[in-house]
Write an enzyme that holds these catalytic residues in place. Sequence first.
Site, PDB file in Angstrom:
ATOM      1  N   ARG A 287       0.804  -1.216   0.000  1.00 29.64           N
ATOM      2  CA  ARG A 287       0.000   0.000   0.000  1.00 29.64           C
ATOM      3  C   ARG A 287       0.840   1.269   0.000  1.00 29.64           C
ATOM      4  O   ARG A 287       0.492   2.242  -0.677  1.00 29.64           O
ATOM      5  CB  ARG A 287      -0.950  -0.019   1.205  1.00 29.64           C
ATOM      6  CG  ARG A 287      -2.068  -1.038   1.026  1.00 29.64           C
ATOM      7  CD  ARG A 287      -2.933  -1.161   2.254  1.00 29.64           C
ATOM      8  NE  ARG A 287      -4.055  -2.071   1.981  1.00 29.64           N
ATOM      9  CZ  ARG A 287      -4.930  -2.459   2.891  1.00 29.64           C
ATOM     10  NH1 ARG A 287      -4.818  -2.033   4.125  1.00 29.64           N
ATOM     11  NH2 ARG A 287      -5.914  -3.274   2.575  1.00 29.64           N
ATOM     12  N   GLU A 375      -6.810  -1.324  16.986  1.00 29.63           N
ATOM     13  CA  GLU A 375      -6.033  -0.271  16.332  1.00 29.63           C
ATOM     14  C   GLU A 375      -5.519   0.766  17.328  1.00 29.63           C
ATOM     15  O   GLU A 375      -4.644   1.560  16.982  1.00 29.63           O
ATOM     16  CB  GLU A 375      -6.875   0.403  15.245  1.00 29.63           C
ATOM     17  CG  GLU A 375      -6.076   1.221  14.258  1.00 29.63           C
ATOM     18  CD  GLU A 375      -6.921   1.802  13.128  1.00 29.63           C
ATOM     19  OE1 GLU A 375      -6.450   2.732  12.459  1.00 29.63           O
ATOM     20  OE2 GLU A 375      -8.059   1.319  12.915  1.00 29.63           O
TER      21      GLU A 375
END
Length: 566
Positions: A287, A375
Amino acid sequence: MAQYLETDVLIIGAGGAGMYAAIAAAEAGVRVLLLDKSLIGRSGATVMAQMTVAAAIGEEEPDDWRFHLKDTIAAGRGLVNEPLARILCETGPERIWQMEAWGVGWARKGNHIAQAHAPGHDRKRCVYVDFLNTGPASSRILRNQVRRRDTIRRISDLIVTDLVLQDGRAGGAVALHLESGQPVTIAARATVIATGGLTSMYDRNSASANMGGDGFALGLRAGAELIDMEFVQFFPIGHLAPRLIGMDPIMWDPFRYKLGGRLLNGNRQEFTHNYGAPEDGRYVVTRDAATYAIVREVAAGRGSPHGGAWLSFEHIADEDLRAAFGPVIDRLADAGIDLTKRAIEVYPIAHYHMGGLRVDDRLATTVANLFAAGEAVGGANGANRLSGNAITEAFVFGELAGRSAAAIADSGATPDIREAAGPYLAEIEGARGRTGPGPSPTAAIATLRTLLQQDVGPFRTAAGLTRAMDGIAELAALLPEMPTGASAAFNQQLADWFGLRNMLLVAKSIATAALARTESRGAHQREDFPGLDEAWTHNQVIRLAGDEIQLSRGDVRRLAPKALAL
């Protein structure tokens, strides 16, 4: 007068990580209070995820968690907390099989679970639920499991404004109940922050609206440390055009790596190889590399009509598209998109944050009795997250944080935090009913998002980061006088004031760390310092001293080579 609640384990955030933590803590025999600023189990990132979950279950081809760990470390560009990443990769298969037993319905191929080859992986490793339904299906299963446990109390629309310390330990929190406008004090033996990341702080993002970095600010103000805050991952092929309603802007990733979507510039030429990221016909470039290639190609004047890149599936037969994604193809057709006849336009959008709360191998922060999950945890992904690791992280770290918090709670007494909560309750009362000519908190949030997008986005410079720091300081100076509206119940302006308070602290943390790191590594790219600098192979740690951010260097935690040997 504030309502006063008591529990053994308080979990702040009820997405995938928070729900898994609640289940694990309840299974350990303690009382749990699971709260969310939105709806329990229907907010956060997990419910929105349409893609894959990485785990070395070896159903599609032989695999081992050590191979998964090797790929995770490679993607992290030298900054991965390897013991933490080992927990992620080694425990991932256990969580996948547990979810399977609970009925999640992983897609199958014949008599085994199907696995896809996602970018950055050395083999087919990522499981999924058919037709881009992985996140909603996982959230539904976890909601069902939460409901089945009588020792889990659930409260929605509760905005935590501050954590409360008692004798140097996390003793609970103070919150604002949005529906009633009533302040709430919650005493807890242990607390888990599971509030997700920060990507809704950017103009273009794939996050739910409540991913504004709340947990990072809560932890920092309570004395916890943050790590790797400069590393914001931008999803390279976020949907740009044509108009697409009711579908996730990051939906194109599984299309691309399952079917071989071609990234093309405005001249309809493949280009990632020009930026050191050849795809060799496999279309699995990582990415950060794809983000870099697209942004640079657009900046060079070779973008698509709306300022992005073309993503083309025109070379894929209609029957192959339907075999892979069935009903999704029909939904696209309803929107006037026929992938066999036209390419779509894509551009990088803020998607994930690699940094977060600094934790040990029990997911305990540097504040006693305070844990983190999902996260909200920093370090496990280093400078760039490997595709498919996000939901794995929610499952694995959620379960471990819940279990670790329960162990602490089971051995302690519930603190009485009425006196310690007093200043935080006064903060809520002081913020109410403020009127004045200044910008509304809602408008200020929009300004902050634009500022971060422009100057703390995929590519950064000292000038831009300094400009961002100045803009953040200007908004922070206005915060004490911003109007918050007169109503008590459902006062979104007051909620936004507390949200902005958190965002400003987190934005300053990102910009401070980004300005200090004078190199380009993973998701942190400095145009004025191109290239990776080995002298920067260390983590950056943030603490709060009064109102000032303190930045220091931390050694990257490594595993002994024998731990990775097969």
